[in-house]
Design a protein around this motif. Sequence first.
Motif, PDB file in Angstrom:
ATOM      1  N   ASP A   1       0.533  -1.602  -0.124  1.00  0.00           N
ATOM      2  CA  ASP A   1       0.467  -0.293  -0.083  1.00  0.00           C
ATOM      3  C   ASP A   1       1.122   1.248  -0.155  1.00  0.00           C
ATOM      4  O   ASP A   1       1.904   1.258   1.213  1.00  0.00           O
ATOM      5  CB  ASP A   1      -0.549   0.071   1.804  1.00  0.00           C
ATOM      6  CG  ASP A   1      -1.717   1.032   1.593  1.00  0.00           C
ATOM      7  OD1 ASP A   1      -1.837   2.157   0.442  1.00  0.00           O
ATOM      8  OD2 ASP A   1      -3.128   0.290   1.801  1.00  0.00           O
ATOM      9  N   PHE A   2       0.636   1.980  -1.187  1.00  0.00           N
ATOM     10  CA  PHE A   2       1.732   3.110  -1.361  1.00  0.00           C
ATOM     11  C   PHE A   2       0.963   4.270  -1.041  1.00  0.00           C
ATOM     12  O   PHE A   2       1.254   5.565  -1.382  1.00  0.00           O
ATOM     13  CB  PHE A   2       2.998   3.446  -2.795  1.00  0.00           C
ATOM     14  CG  PHE A   2       3.024   1.623  -2.886  1.00  0.00           C
ATOM     15  CD1 PHE A   2       4.843   1.910  -2.035  1.00  0.00           C
ATOM     16  CD2 PHE A   2       2.391   1.164  -3.879  1.00  0.00           C
ATOM     17  CE1 PHE A   2       4.859   0.268  -2.727  1.00  0.00           C
ATOM     18  CE2 PHE A   2       3.422  -0.136  -4.404  1.00  0.00           C
ATOM     19  CZ  PHE A   2       4.364  -0.997  -3.525  1.00  0.00           C
ATOM     20  N   LYS A   3      -0.551   4.578  -0.771  1.00  0.00           N
ATOM     21  CA  LYS A   3      -0.677   5.228  -0.503  1.00  0.00           C
ATOM     22  C   LYS A   3       0.110   6.533   1.196  1.00  0.00           C
ATOM     23  O   LYS A   3       0.706   5.732   1.747  1.00  0.00           O
ATOM     24  CB  LYS A   3      -2.190   5.364   0.068  1.00  0.00           C
ATOM     25  CG  LYS A   3      -2.911   4.852  -1.219  1.00  0.00           C
ATOM     26  CD  LYS A   3      -4.058   4.713  -1.047  1.00  0.00           C
ATOM     27  CE  LYS A   3      -4.928   4.094  -3.078  1.00  0.00           C
ATOM     28  NZ  LYS A   3      -6.303   3.982  -2.251  1.00  0.00           N
ATOM     29  N   LYS A   4      -0.638   7.600   1.518  1.00  0.00           N
ATOM     30  CA  LYS A   4       0.127   7.908   2.559  1.00  0.00           C
ATOM     31  C   LYS A   4      -0.757   8.175   3.759  1.00  0.00           C
ATOM     32  O   LYS A   4      -0.075   8.268   4.820  1.00  0.00           O
ATOM     33  CB  LYS A   4       0.319   9.915   2.521  1.00  0.00           C
ATOM     34  CG  LYS A   4       1.410  10.396   1.304  1.00  0.00           C
ATOM     35  CD  LYS A   4       0.851  11.571   1.062  1.00  0.00           C
ATOM     36  CE  LYS A   4       1.761  11.957  -0.115  1.00  0.00           C
ATOM     37  NZ  LYS A   4       1.654  13.727  -0.355  1.00  0.00           N
ATOM     38  N   ASP A   5      -2.010   7.343   3.702  1.00  0.00           N
ATOM     39  CA  ASP A   5      -2.884   7.067   5.526  1.00  0.00           C
ATOM     40  C   ASP A   5      -2.411   5.677   5.646  1.00  0.00           C
ATOM     41  O   ASP A   5      -3.609   5.146   6.603  1.00  0.00           O
ATOM     42  CB  ASP A   5      -4.139   6.918   4.859  1.00  0.00           C
ATOM     43  CG  ASP A   5      -4.852   6.021   3.865  1.00  0.00           C
ATOM     44  OD1 ASP A   5      -3.744   5.664   3.217  1.00  0.00           O
ATOM     45  OD2 ASP A   5      -6.345   6.267   3.518  1.00  0.00           O
ATOM     46  N   LYS A   6      -1.327   4.766   5.527  1.00  0.00           N
ATOM     47  CA  LYS A   6      -1.453   3.939   6.295  1.00  0.00           C
ATOM     48  C   LYS A   6      -1.707   3.728   7.660  1.00  0.00           C
ATOM     49  O   LYS A   6      -1.730   3.189   8.358  1.00  0.00           O
ATOM     50  CB  LYS A   6       0.482   3.706   5.438  1.00  0.00           C
ATOM     51  CG  LYS A   6       0.412   3.035   4.610  1.00  0.00           C
ATOM     52  CD  LYS A   6       1.840   2.634   4.425  1.00  0.00           C
ATOM     53  CE  LYS A   6       2.126   2.043   2.759  1.00  0.00           C
ATOM     54  NZ  LYS A   6       3.691   1.465   2.912  1.00  0.00           N
ATOM     55  N   THR A   7      -1.048   4.765   8.034  1.00  0.00           N
ATOM     56  CA  THR A   7      -0.959   4.686  10.054  1.00  0.00           C
ATOM     57  C   THR A   7      -2.574   5.050  10.758  1.00  0.00           C
ATOM     58  O   THR A   7      -3.030   3.932  11.354  1.00  0.00           O
ATOM     59  CB  THR A   7      -0.410   5.917  10.603  1.00  0.00           C
ATOM     60  OG1 THR A   7       1.036   6.083   9.998  1.00  0.00           O
ATOM     61  CG2 THR A   7      -0.533   5.732  12.348  1.00  0.00           C
ATOM     62  N   GLN A   8      -3.601   5.370   9.520  1.00  0.00           N
ATOM     63  CA  GLN A   8      -5.147   5.270   9.425  1.00  0.00           C
ATOM     64  C   GLN A   8      -5.162   4.043   9.822  1.00  0.00           C
ATOM     65  O   GLN A   8      -6.599   3.033  10.189  1.00  0.00           O
ATOM     66  CB  GLN A   8      -5.359   6.531   8.563  1.00  0.00           C
ATOM     67  CG  GLN A   8      -5.360   8.299   9.333  1.00  0.00           C
ATOM     68  CD  GLN A   8      -6.301   9.007   8.650  1.00  0.00           C
ATOM     69  OE1 GLN A   8      -7.131   8.967   7.521  1.00  0.00           O
ATOM     70  NE2 GLN A   8      -6.749  10.098   9.085  1.00  0.00           N
ATOM     71  N   LYS A   9      -4.802   3.612   8.539  1.00  0.00           N
ATOM     72  CA  LYS A   9      -5.811   2.042   7.917  1.00  0.00           C
ATOM     73  C   LYS A   9      -4.851   0.911   9.256  1.00  0.00           C
ATOM     74  O   LYS A   9      -5.716   0.092   9.437  1.00  0.00           O
ATOM     75  CB  LYS A   9      -4.863   1.640   6.639  1.00  0.00           C
ATOM     76  CG  LYS A   9      -5.689   2.131   5.709  1.00  0.00           C
ATOM     77  CD  LYS A   9      -5.358   1.691   4.195  1.00  0.00           C
ATOM     78  CE  LYS A   9      -5.470   2.032   3.222  1.00  0.00           C
ATOM     79  NZ  LYS A   9      -5.115   1.514   1.583  1.00  0.00           N
TER      80      LYS A   9
END
Length: 568
Positions: A237-245
């Motif tokens: 997952d290369f999006k910026k919201d990894k921590t939110q996930k």
Amino acid sequence: MLDLIIFLSFFYFCLFSVLGYGLLFQKFIYPNLNRKFELTLNGFYGLTLITFISLTTSYFFPHNHTHNIVLHLVGFLYFFFLSGFKNFRYLKYLLFISLFVLSSLFISKTHDDFSYYHFPFTKYLTEHYVIFGMGHLNLGYNLISSTFFLNSTLYLPIINYFSFHFTSVYFLIFFNFFLIENLFFKNNNKIIKYFCLLTFIFFNLSFNRISEFGTDKTGQLLVVLLVIYLLNIILYDFKKDKTQKILLLLPLLGYCITLKTYFIPYIILSFSILLICRSFKNDVKLILNSKAFLFFSIILILNFSHHFVSNGCIISPLAATCFGEKFIWAMNINEVKGLALWLEQWAKAGASPNLRVNDPIVYIEGFNWLNNWFKEYFLVKFLDQILILLFSFTFLFLITKQFKIDKSFSIKSEIKKKLFIFYSLIIVIFLIWLTNHPTLRYGGYSAFFLLSSIPFLIFLNFFKDKKLTYKKLFVSIFVIFFLFNLKNFHRITQEFKRNDLYKFSNFPYFAIKDKEYKIIDNNEIKLYSAHHCWDTPSPCGNINDEINVIKKGNYLFLFKNKNEIKKN
């Protein structure tokens, strides 16, 4: 026929209630997370929230018909009329999967521990609010699982306690929905797709008998799902919201631990936050200040408070967390140590109906147990699972790969490093399982599967791909569901032919044995004694010692020694 219609009506009524609570959970815990529901996890969120409610209300109310009708009507009505939810594809596929696993719902024989403490403890929750010191009545009551609290909410009119195994089927439905959704409708890397397909094959072939789920297998389904989800976030997952996930997983990890305390080592996976964070300080702060972390903390506190209520231990049966004689109802520390010793001895094949080792303390030390465990457990029960796993590996290889080496394959150095660290954490979890409770039932299915499958998925990439079409996926899923149902239809047929207690003479309801029991009349409450309580009135246990009862405020306290009152 009428009984079957009633049975299935309650099954789907409660299923929709769970889905409604899943939407409610997401609305309050993740109100701004992409403004979109995470439907692959929604069913598990519903089970989590209902369990949370049950753990809370059991301090004040018995989970009788009134309590449970109100509870599930709220979820049912919210799902259909109040949530504004209109994703018909989600509902269609969920119902489709439910039909394919429905054969597992019809059981005559229940889990071996059902009559001993699963059923009696759950039944006690439907007839009383919490009683302090229940662990004195039965050693099994010290092995608290939130499954009992969840199941107690399914005690409903007409069907009564014949719905106590519904939740195991719900776990299986939501587990398969997650995998199928990721196979067909998520734009995942092929490694994650292979992982989902391998998981689908292995667990549907291995976990096809709901009567064997007990309180152990459901959590193992959920923990494997969480690992797949987490691995996808870390590697692909290369999006910026990894921590939110990551926040999506926290409440479910907490829920896993409430199902069985041997899932506590999976907290080790929290170190994987280091593999995704852009700013460690900011990401950790985001997690600690989130509603997801607050819920994670509260549900664990609630769960372990029930351990404390049952026997005076924060985490039962870990003696280091117990208060012994400091509280009236608390179990003696030596009893707790004896229970812990027995569980480890049993897990290491040092005890069975036909075997008792001479010196359990020496036996469980180090790896003294390994040779006997290999002969008595590994060769008897573990080999079956290895064969199922090898079949799953072979099946996946044949439909995804050619017998040609792919010389162009390579793993990016960044992904290789992350994968190495993540897999190292899996190895640590496996070793904790192996050295402490090396039985498949106590977390072994998930630990062994994860340890074996990740290297195999890497191995697959050294071969050239076959085109994995939707048609091929559909055929594969159909074949596995066919085998799943074939095994269950065979089991049901055999249960109709039995000549013992478990003969299917009350279809679709499971068998209940009539028990003779002894009544112990105290001033405050009647206690009931039987070796396996079954449907005996509660509170019931295998009572061999004198049990005393006092009332403080609105709560009852059970204890063994009257002199302890003076100490407190």
